[in-house]
Design a protein around this motif. Sequence first.
Motif, PDB file in Angstrom:
ATOM      1  N   PHE B  58       0.835  -1.211   0.000  1.00 34.90           N
ATOM      2  CA  PHE B  58       0.000   0.000   0.000  1.00 34.90           C
ATOM      3  C   PHE B  58       0.866   1.258   0.000  1.00 34.90           C
ATOM      4  CE2 PHE B  58      -1.883   3.412   2.544  1.00 34.90           C
ATOM      5  CZ  PHE B  58      -3.005   3.695   1.782  1.00 34.90           C
ATOM      6  N   VAL B  59       1.854   1.290   0.896  1.00 30.99           N
ATOM      7  CA  VAL B  59       2.739   2.464   0.958  1.00 30.99           C
ATOM      8  C   VAL B  59       3.468   2.642  -0.363  1.00 30.99           C
ATOM      9  CG1 VAL B  59       4.738   3.475   2.103  1.00 30.99           C
ATOM     10  CG2 VAL B  59       3.049   2.253   3.435  1.00 30.99           C
ATOM     11  N   LEU B  60       3.904   1.525  -0.929  1.00 27.30           N
ATOM     12  CA  LEU B  60       4.643   1.572  -2.197  1.00 27.30           C
ATOM     13  C   LEU B  60       3.786   2.169  -3.307  1.00 27.30           C
ATOM     14  CD1 LEU B  60       7.150   0.806  -3.776  1.00 27.30           C
ATOM     15  CD2 LEU B  60       6.270  -1.492  -4.005  1.00 27.30           C
ATOM     16  N   ILE B  61       2.537   1.696  -3.424  1.00 26.09           N
ATOM     17  CA  ILE B  61       1.655   2.172  -4.490  1.00 26.09           C
ATOM     18  C   ILE B  61       1.349   3.654  -4.307  1.00 26.09           C
ATOM     19  CG2 ILE B  61      -0.649   1.946  -5.484  1.00 26.09           C
ATOM     20  CD1 ILE B  61      -0.448  -1.059  -4.683  1.00 26.09           C
ATOM     21  N   MET B  62       0.940   4.034  -3.082  1.00 29.02           N
ATOM     22  CA  MET B  62       0.566   5.429  -2.852  1.00 29.02           C
ATOM     23  C   MET B  62       1.751   6.364  -3.066  1.00 29.02           C
ATOM     24  SD  MET B  62      -2.493   5.117  -2.348  1.00 29.02           S
ATOM     25  CE  MET B  62      -3.082   6.735  -1.903  1.00 29.02           C
ATOM     26  N   SER B  63       2.919   5.984  -2.553  1.00 25.55           N
ATOM     27  CA  SER B  63       4.061   6.892  -2.675  1.00 25.55           C
ATOM     28  C   SER B  63       4.543   6.960  -4.120  1.00 25.55           C
ATOM     29  CB  SER B  63       5.185   6.498  -1.723  1.00 25.55           C
ATOM     30  OG  SER B  63       5.651   5.223  -2.027  1.00 25.55           O
ATOM     31  N   ASN B  64       4.445   5.830  -4.837  1.00 26.18           N
ATOM     32  CA  ASN B  64       4.837   5.865  -6.241  1.00 26.18           C
ATOM     33  C   ASN B  64       3.930   6.810  -7.035  1.00 26.18           C
ATOM     34  OD1 ASN B  64       7.131   4.532  -6.919  1.00 26.18           O
ATOM     35  ND2 ASN B  64       6.126   2.938  -8.101  1.00 26.18           N
ATOM     36  N   ILE B 122      11.047   0.684  -1.359  1.00 29.46           N
ATOM     37  CA  ILE B 122      10.150   1.787  -1.680  1.00 29.46           C
ATOM     38  C   ILE B 122      10.928   2.973  -2.232  1.00 29.46           C
ATOM     39  CG2 ILE B 122       8.480   3.390  -0.709  1.00 29.46           C
ATOM     40  CD1 ILE B 122       7.672   1.235   1.224  1.00 29.46           C
ATOM     41  N   LEU B 123      12.030   3.306  -1.544  1.00 30.71           N
ATOM     42  CA  LEU B 123      12.827   4.438  -1.997  1.00 30.71           C
ATOM     43  C   LEU B 123      13.431   4.159  -3.371  1.00 30.71           C
ATOM     44  CD1 LEU B 123      13.562   7.183  -0.945  1.00 30.71           C
ATOM     45  CD2 LEU B 123      15.683   6.251  -0.078  1.00 30.71           C
ATOM     46  N   SER B 124      13.832   2.915  -3.589  1.00 32.98           N
ATOM     47  CA  SER B 124      14.469   2.618  -4.877  1.00 32.98           C
ATOM     48  C   SER B 124      13.457   2.671  -6.018  1.00 32.98           C
ATOM     49  CB  SER B 124      15.163   1.253  -4.825  1.00 32.98           C
ATOM     50  OG  SER B 124      14.283   0.227  -5.173  1.00 32.98           O
ATOM     51  N   ARG B 125      12.196   2.278  -5.770  1.00 35.54           N
ATOM     52  CA  ARG B 125      11.193   2.385  -6.835  1.00 35.54           C
ATOM     53  C   ARG B 125      10.876   3.848  -7.105  1.00 35.54           C
ATOM     54  NH1 ARG B 125      12.564  -1.170  -9.557  1.00 35.54           N
ATOM     55  NH2 ARG B 125      10.967  -0.668 -11.055  1.00 35.54           N
ATOM     56  N   ALA B 126      10.817   4.668  -6.030  1.00 34.79           N
ATOM     57  CA  ALA B 126      10.533   6.090  -6.213  1.00 34.79           C
ATOM     58  C   ALA B 126      11.626   6.735  -7.054  1.00 34.79           C
ATOM     59  CB  ALA B 126      10.419   6.782  -4.853  1.00 34.79           C
ATOM     60  N   GLU B 127      12.873   6.411  -6.719  1.00 34.98           N
ATOM     61  CA  GLU B 127      14.000   7.047  -7.401  1.00 34.98           C
ATOM     62  C   GLU B 127      14.188   6.483  -8.808  1.00 34.98           C
ATOM     63  OE1 GLU B 127      16.026   9.404  -6.872  1.00 34.98           O
ATOM     64  OE2 GLU B 127      17.836   8.975  -8.023  1.00 34.98           O
ATOM     65  N   GLY B 136       0.270   6.484 -14.440  1.00 32.48           N
ATOM     66  CA  GLY B 136      -0.303   5.157 -14.685  1.00 32.48           C
ATOM     67  C   GLY B 136       0.749   4.075 -14.620  1.00 32.48           C
ATOM     68  N   LYS B 137       1.853   4.326 -15.312  1.00 31.34           N
ATOM     69  CA  LYS B 137       2.923   3.315 -15.336  1.00 31.34           C
ATOM     70  C   LYS B 137       3.505   3.101 -13.950  1.00 31.34           C
ATOM     71  CE  LYS B 137       4.876   2.836 -19.872  1.00 31.34           C
ATOM     72  NZ  LYS B 137       5.976   3.124 -20.768  1.00 31.34           N
ATOM     73  N   SER B 138       3.705   4.210 -13.206  1.00 29.98           N
ATOM     74  CA  SER B 138       4.270   4.080 -11.864  1.00 29.98           C
ATOM     75  C   SER B 138       3.350   3.270 -10.973  1.00 29.98           C
ATOM     76  CB  SER B 138       4.493   5.455 -11.243  1.00 29.98           C
ATOM     77  OG  SER B 138       5.293   6.233 -12.076  1.00 29.98           O
ATOM     78  N   ALA B 139       2.028   3.511 -11.117  1.00 28.20           N
ATOM     79  CA  ALA B 139       1.085   2.761 -10.291  1.00 28.20           C
ATOM     80  C   ALA B 139       1.168   1.277 -10.618  1.00 28.20           C
ATOM     81  CB  ALA B 139      -0.335   3.276 -10.512  1.00 28.20           C
ATOM     82  N   LEU B 140       1.235   0.955 -11.918  1.00 29.18           N
ATOM     83  CA  LEU B 140       1.331  -0.455 -12.320  1.00 29.18           C
ATOM     84  C   LEU B 140       2.621  -1.083 -11.808  1.00 29.18           C
ATOM     85  CD1 LEU B 140      -0.042  -0.625 -15.948  1.00 29.18           C
ATOM     86  CD2 LEU B 140      -0.897  -1.801 -13.927  1.00 29.18           C
ATOM     87  N   ASP B 141       3.713  -0.332 -11.948  1.00 29.68           N
ATOM     88  CA  ASP B 141       5.008  -0.819 -11.472  1.00 29.68           C
ATOM     89  C   ASP B 141       4.949  -1.117  -9.980  1.00 29.68           C
ATOM     90  OD1 ASP B 141       8.083  -0.980 -11.671  1.00 29.68           O
ATOM     91  OD2 ASP B 141       7.751   0.520 -10.126  1.00 29.68           O
ATOM     92  N   ALA B 142       4.365  -0.163  -9.230  1.00 30.92           N
ATOM     93  CA  ALA B 142       4.277  -0.341  -7.778  1.00 30.92           C
ATOM     94  C   ALA B 142       3.388  -1.525  -7.437  1.00 30.92           C
ATOM     95  CB  ALA B 142       3.741   0.920  -7.120  1.00 30.92           C
ATOM     96  N   LEU B 143       2.289  -1.689  -8.192  1.00 30.35           N
ATOM     97  CA  LEU B 143       1.376  -2.801  -7.940  1.00 30.35           C
ATOM     98  C   LEU B 143       2.094  -4.131  -8.149  1.00 30.35           C
ATOM     99  CD1 LEU B 143      -1.618  -3.153  -7.202  1.00 30.35           C
ATOM    100  CD2 LEU B 143      -2.090  -3.445  -9.633  1.00 30.35           C
TER     101      LEU B 143
END
Lengths: 193, 211
Positions: B58-64, B122-127, B136-143
């Motif tokens: 959840f944190v990953l998706i929202m922050s992404n 989480i930080l590495s996906r954000a960066e 859209g892509k970031s949300a899919l990636d995080a999911l």
Amino acid sequence: MKSESLWYIFINASLINNFVLAYFLGICPFLGVSGKMETATKMGAAVTFVMIISSVCAFGIHALLVAINAPFLQLISYIVVIAATVQLVEMVIKKMSPALFRSLGIFLPLITTNCAILAVALFQTAKGYSFFGSLAFAFGGGIGFTLALILMAGIREQLDFADVPKVVKGTVITLLVAGILSLTFMGFSGLGS
Amino acid sequence: MTPTKTTDLKAGPSSTDEFIKGLWRENPVFVQVLGMCPVLAVSNSAINALAMGLATAFVLIMSNILVSSLRNFIPKQVRIASYILIIATFVTMVDYAIQAISVDLHKNLGAFISLIVVNCLILSRAEAFASKNTIGKSALDALGMGLGFVFALFCLGAVREILGNGSIFGFMIFPESFQEWIIMILPAGGFFTLALWLFLFNNYKLKKAKA
């Protein structure tokens, strides 16, 4: 239990509940920089240093947050203060001793994302340690982290000469060694009780 | 407009691929070996592992999503600090939500919910992803990454609970005479189980490379 002595807190944090081998905190640097003895020692020293400083800061912040009745800000303020402290320590070391700064290299900024540091701040708040108790806890945690890192580095330096099967090379063998180390540290569990 | 178009053209992988890669090919735990601390610490039972995985996802998706939508406004110099602030905000929300849903679960997970903040995944996906790609892509990636993380945590948690306690989700699955492997729920078991899964993954990859 109010009667916990400083010595007990120190032994508890460094040996019995070792941050790395019992709480799994700071696994990333533990697996990442435990390849060589020299870097492991320096990393351990840097982490211990930052732990003590951030522990003192966290103690102050907690007192302030309780005073203004805003506990929900705890996590955000801790992480911001730790990031700022690391930055500050970096600048001070750079100014005071360029040689030390160069040898620590990229390890200093990496400490911000070391969960062991944040955990020291969170645990000392959760356990309600006094100011000196917090200091002993942070120092013990740092020593424990350094100890685990040095032990691991020593074993890995020997492993380089061993004929390890290709399929377990790298992370797998490191994790197995960590598991055995963790078993060994369980032997300390009767200490100080 | 142009930069978005070029990234779309250049980025060969389709949106489904952004989603799938986190599940298997770039699984955060088994392949990238990221975010180890919570993986080892709370995987001593299947339910703890699942709760921790879902909270992290959840944190990953929202922050992404938030990082991606703010990517043109955050100055380069302070980006890491801003990401950490964004992540810390969501983690605080999750912390209070779990406390409201189940006090027992909150007690079991302890400080490790707060420690999601410093989960390097989480930080590495954000960066590495959200700061360069569309929402859209970031949300899919995080999911995808989040589900991959949940999957990995569940693999570990299930093995440790079955062997260490003889149960899964608290239901006993072995007869009374089963001798539990206590070591599996102790910290050392976490290291051994993760080593076992990584070993299986490596073995599979090496065999595939040979074939």
